[in-house]
Write an enzyme that holds these catalytic residues in place. Structure first.
Site, PDB file in Angstrom:
ATOM      1  N   ASP A   1       0.632  -1.045  -0.029  1.00  0.00           N
ATOM      2  CA  ASP A   1       0.252  -0.165   0.289  1.00  0.00           C
ATOM      3  C   ASP A   1       0.431   1.160  -0.057  1.00  0.00           C
ATOM      4  OD1 ASP A   1      -2.089   1.798  -0.050  1.00  0.00           O
ATOM      5  OD2 ASP A   1      -2.831   0.877   1.920  1.00  0.00           O
TER       6      ASP A   1
ATOM      7  N   SER B   1      -8.850  -4.404   4.974  1.00  0.00           N
ATOM      8  CA  SER B   1      -9.428  -4.710   3.769  1.00  0.00           C
ATOM      9  C   SER B   1      -9.204  -5.748   3.221  1.00  0.00           C
ATOM     10  CB  SER B   1      -8.174  -4.146   3.020  1.00  0.00           C
ATOM     11  OG  SER B   1      -8.203  -2.489   3.613  1.00  0.00           O
TER      12      SER B   1
ATOM     13  N   ASN C   1     -10.363  -3.398  -7.312  1.00  0.00           N
ATOM     14  CA  ASN C   1      -9.324  -2.386  -7.243  1.00  0.00           C
ATOM     15  C   ASN C   1      -9.823  -2.239  -8.604  1.00  0.00           C
ATOM     16  OD1 ASN C   1      -6.625  -3.137  -5.927  1.00  0.00           O
ATOM     17  ND2 ASN C   1      -7.892  -1.735  -4.939  1.00  0.00           N
TER      18      ASN C   1
END
Ligand code: FPP
Length: 256
Positions: free
Chosen positions: A35, A211, A83
């Site tokens: 990330d 996440s 995504n």
């Protein structure tokens, strides 16, 4: 008269034995949420795809280093089921980097003795990427040693749903019985079948969330968070994460 020599000997007799130095406990499996690529690029006035390119470089560095220090499995989160919502040029950049990595891997993994596995619902990838993933899996099947797992179109909940569907199908076909399902049995239906759970999960870039990453497999994992952005995460950052892990006491719900 008791000389200083004798005093020293008696002291040594009563002194508690020093605890043996802890052997360096290198985890078997480390997982990382890669990330902070976007912010890294922004800080430099670059477009987001440049951050992903730098992130792919970090992955190469960390995978090589992980192998060199004796880690057996490294799993990275490269692309989540969510995504796809990002702008097309960003999605294309990430897919392009994955393709480039797969092509390189096909050439070098036998020489470097690195096994590569792609985890996730690969059916949504382009036919070309699916074919490259199939080839890398095939090569990996006759390599021993360090394994890098790259999660693509991966979501922890999605993985559990896929596993539940496959288990239900086995029940319908009479291969399995619902009342006999154990945790170990269910784990065989996950993308990570055959891979031990990660002992350490690292999330750089200051975000304190899981996440949807390795939901099932993270049940007893230690987490390590750092503000460093993924493209800046180097060998010394991995050393820090491992050192932090080594200081912790893992109890698995029990007591000492
Ligand atoms: C999260 O950072 C990162 C991603 C969504 C993509 C990660 C993919 C790569 C590093 C390329 C994969 C390639 C290989 C070879 C494994 P972010 O964009 O959400 O960062 P931000 O939070 O700073 O915006």
């Amino acid at each position: 008269p008791i000389g200083p020599g004798l005093e020293k000997i008696t002291m040594r007799l009563f002194r508690k034995k020093a605890a043996p130095a802890q052997p360096r406990r290198i985890p078997t499996h480390i997982a990382i949420v890669m990330d902070g690529n976007g912010r890294w690029a922004k800080q430099r006035g670059l477009p987001r795809p440049a951050g992903h390119k730098a992130g792919a470089e970090s992955f190469r560095t960390i995978a090589n280093y992980a192998k060199s220090i004796g880690l057996q499995y490294l799993t990275v989160y490269a692309f989540s089921t969510e995504n796809w919502k990002r702008p097309a040029d960003e999605v294309n950049t990430i897919m392009g980097l994955l393709k480039q990595y797969m092509l390189e891997a096909i050439d070098s993994m036998e020489r470097d003795q690195i096994r590569l596995r792609f985890l996730g619902d690969l059916s949504a990838l382009s036919p070309e990427l699916q074919e490259l993933a199939r080839r890398t899996n095939e090569i990996s099947s006759h390599i021993q040693g360090f394994q890098a797992n790259v999660c693509i179109n991966y979501g922890g909940r999605d993985e559990i749903i896929h596993a539940a569907r496959r288990f239900a199908a086995d029940c319908v076909n009479g291969v399995k019985k619902p009342e006999e399902l154990t945790e170990a049995d269910f784990a065989h239906y996950l993308y990570t079948d055959g891979i031990p759970d990660p002992e350490l999960i690292i999330r750089p870039s200051g975000e304190l969330r899981t996440s949807n990453f390795l939901l099932w497999q993270s049940a007893y994992a230690e987490y390590y968070f750092t503000d460093v952005l993924w493209p800046d995460f180097d060998e010394s950052e991995l050393d820090k994460a491992i050192a932090s892990y080594q200081k912790r006491e893992r109890r698995f719900g029990g007591r000492k």
